[in-house]
Write an enzyme that holds these catalytic residues in place. Sequence first.
Site, PDB file in Angstrom:
ATOM      1  N   GLN A 140      -3.407  75.011 -26.011  1.00  0.00           N
ATOM      2  CA  GLN A 140      -4.564  74.997 -25.119  1.00  0.00           C
ATOM      3  C   GLN A 140      -4.320  73.940 -24.051  1.00  0.00           C
ATOM      4  O   GLN A 140      -3.889  72.836 -24.360  1.00  0.00           O
ATOM      5  CB  GLN A 140      -5.831  74.662 -25.895  1.00  0.00           C
ATOM      6  CG  GLN A 140      -7.076  74.514 -25.056  1.00  0.00           C
ATOM      7  CD  GLN A 140      -7.629  75.839 -24.572  1.00  0.00           C
ATOM      8  OE1 GLN A 140      -7.630  76.815 -25.327  1.00  0.00           O
ATOM      9  NE2 GLN A 140      -8.076  75.894 -23.332  1.00  0.00           N
ATOM     10  N   GLY A 142      -5.317  72.785 -19.539  1.00  0.00           N
ATOM     11  CA  GLY A 142      -6.263  72.923 -18.450  1.00  0.00           C
ATOM     12  C   GLY A 142      -6.255  74.317 -17.867  1.00  0.00           C
ATOM     13  O   GLY A 142      -7.251  74.791 -17.320  1.00  0.00           O
ATOM     14  N   PHE A 143      -5.141  74.988 -17.981  1.00  0.00           N
ATOM     15  CA  PHE A 143      -4.995  76.363 -17.505  1.00  0.00           C
ATOM     16  C   PHE A 143      -5.824  77.313 -18.359  1.00  0.00           C
ATOM     17  O   PHE A 143      -6.486  78.212 -17.867  1.00  0.00           O
ATOM     18  CB  PHE A 143      -3.504  76.732 -17.580  1.00  0.00           C
ATOM     19  CG  PHE A 143      -3.168  78.128 -17.147  1.00  0.00           C
ATOM     20  CD1 PHE A 143      -2.656  78.352 -15.890  1.00  0.00           C
ATOM     21  CD2 PHE A 143      -3.339  79.204 -17.996  1.00  0.00           C
ATOM     22  CE1 PHE A 143      -2.324  79.639 -15.485  1.00  0.00           C
ATOM     23  CE2 PHE A 143      -3.012  80.482 -17.601  1.00  0.00           C
ATOM     24  CZ  PHE A 143      -2.515  80.701 -16.332  1.00  0.00           C
ATOM     25  N   VAL A 146      -3.067  79.480 -24.917  1.00  0.00           N
ATOM     26  CA  VAL A 146      -1.727  80.085 -24.961  1.00  0.00           C
ATOM     27  C   VAL A 146      -1.591  80.826 -26.287  1.00  0.00           C
ATOM     28  O   VAL A 146      -1.917  80.293 -27.349  1.00  0.00           O
ATOM     29  CB  VAL A 146      -0.618  79.009 -24.847  1.00  0.00           C
ATOM     30  CG1 VAL A 146       0.753  79.671 -24.826  1.00  0.00           C
ATOM     31  CG2 VAL A 146      -0.827  78.158 -23.600  1.00  0.00           C
ATOM     32  N   ASP A 257       3.267  65.895 -14.458  1.00  0.00           N
ATOM     33  CA  ASP A 257       2.634  65.793 -15.777  1.00  0.00           C
ATOM     34  C   ASP A 257       3.685  65.940 -16.881  1.00  0.00           C
ATOM     35  O   ASP A 257       3.487  66.683 -17.853  1.00  0.00           O
ATOM     36  CB  ASP A 257       1.543  66.851 -15.938  1.00  0.00           C
ATOM     37  CG  ASP A 257       0.604  66.531 -17.100  1.00  0.00           C
ATOM     38  OD1 ASP A 257       0.526  65.348 -17.499  1.00  0.00           O
ATOM     39  OD2 ASP A 257      -0.041  67.463 -17.613  1.00  0.00           O
TER      40      ASP A 257
END
Length: 450
Positions: A140, A142-143, A146, A257
């Site tokens: 998981q 910010g996008f 998954v 990041d």
Amino acid sequence: MARAEIGKRLHSAVWNVILDIDIRNALIFCRGCRILVFEKNLSKIDLMNEYQPKHVRLVIAITMLSAFALLLLAILAWYKLRPKGRREEDTISMPIAHESKSFPHYEEESQEEDLELPTFDLATISAATDQFALRNKIGQGGFGPVYKGELPNRLEVAVKRLSQNSGQGLREFKNEVILIAKLQHRNLVRLLGCCIQGDEKMLVYEYLANKSLDNFIFDRIKRKLLPWSIRFNIVLGIARGLLYLHQDSRLRIIHRDLKTSNILLDREMNPKISDFGIARIFGGEITEEKTRRIIGTYGYMSPEYAMSGHFSVKSDVFSFGVIVLEIISGRKNWGFYDPDHDHNLIGHTWKLWNEKRSIELVDDILDGSFSKDEVLRCIQVALLSVQQRTEERPTMSTVVFMLSNENVELPQPKEPGFVSERSAMKIDSSSSGQDFHTGNHITFTTAEGR
């Protein structure tokens, strides 16, 4: 019947067939230089080429070419107008408008760029993930979530599904498509395609069985599977992947990041850099940029980025140095604890370095099974990478060179930046308008005068 009379009657019959298309009265077959004609009132006549009118041959050729052209146009029309999203995999040309101000020279070449990218329909992805079952969720961000999936050809994939209520996720989706579609390197995760159907937007990646580095390096049981030889290979692989992003690809890309959870491991424990949602492209002569929207992870952000929003390739170098120290020690930089001081992992390493006890940083699980010279070289490179001043940090090309050459004398590091969590937390008083998220991943905006 006279030969001349037969020729006249045959000539008339041919024209009747061609102009009136009276196939009941005659059939014509072309064979080389002969025409064989069958007519209801005539027996088979073998007309030699000398009695075959030239205009008849021309009309036949034009008719055949016209029919072929019509067939070709019909096929092209069907291909263009066929329903989308019905097949497992197709290809689309995705217009992507660049939003970043960091690469004006690149934008001048193409304000809107068509990216040829394989696509998957929603039904295929839904079936592959078993309707996005919770048991298939592997991450998981910010996008968005998954999921692990398996395509009909038994290929395992990782599916990043954009959260429909995430504005940040939409920006990251576009950014990731722009970047990953252009990049190919053995130490970068490979994008297989995407799914864009209705409100659904998903990226389909190769699935890496060992997931992310943090699942191993911070787990006391799993990190036993990482002997020093594998750890050193991971360090070198990350360095080579960053070198490609900063210098060897046709774009200069700042990841922004970089952290252990964004380093994925394949079955052979080879590292692959992932998650380019907040990465930025630099074009032309631009080498650094400033942003008011600071997104990153505590413990990995460089001082200049965390405190003022400045970022460059040297910001990634700082993050790389932190990751190297974490790989060597098996401990996290943020949340590090030692009863003798209040330093984080960077400050602890610096303290050991000054006391000539750097070898004590090594993960005790390795139990002495490592190359002392290699470990000390990695520690020194890491300390050089986390220097307070950007100009004192090496480039990634220099980092790869230093790691790959045992006989090269390395410069002595100075005191690094962010040696304690208190120094990092000074961000609170030096920035305004910040929005701190739970956990160690943060997003905040700094207020600036106009």
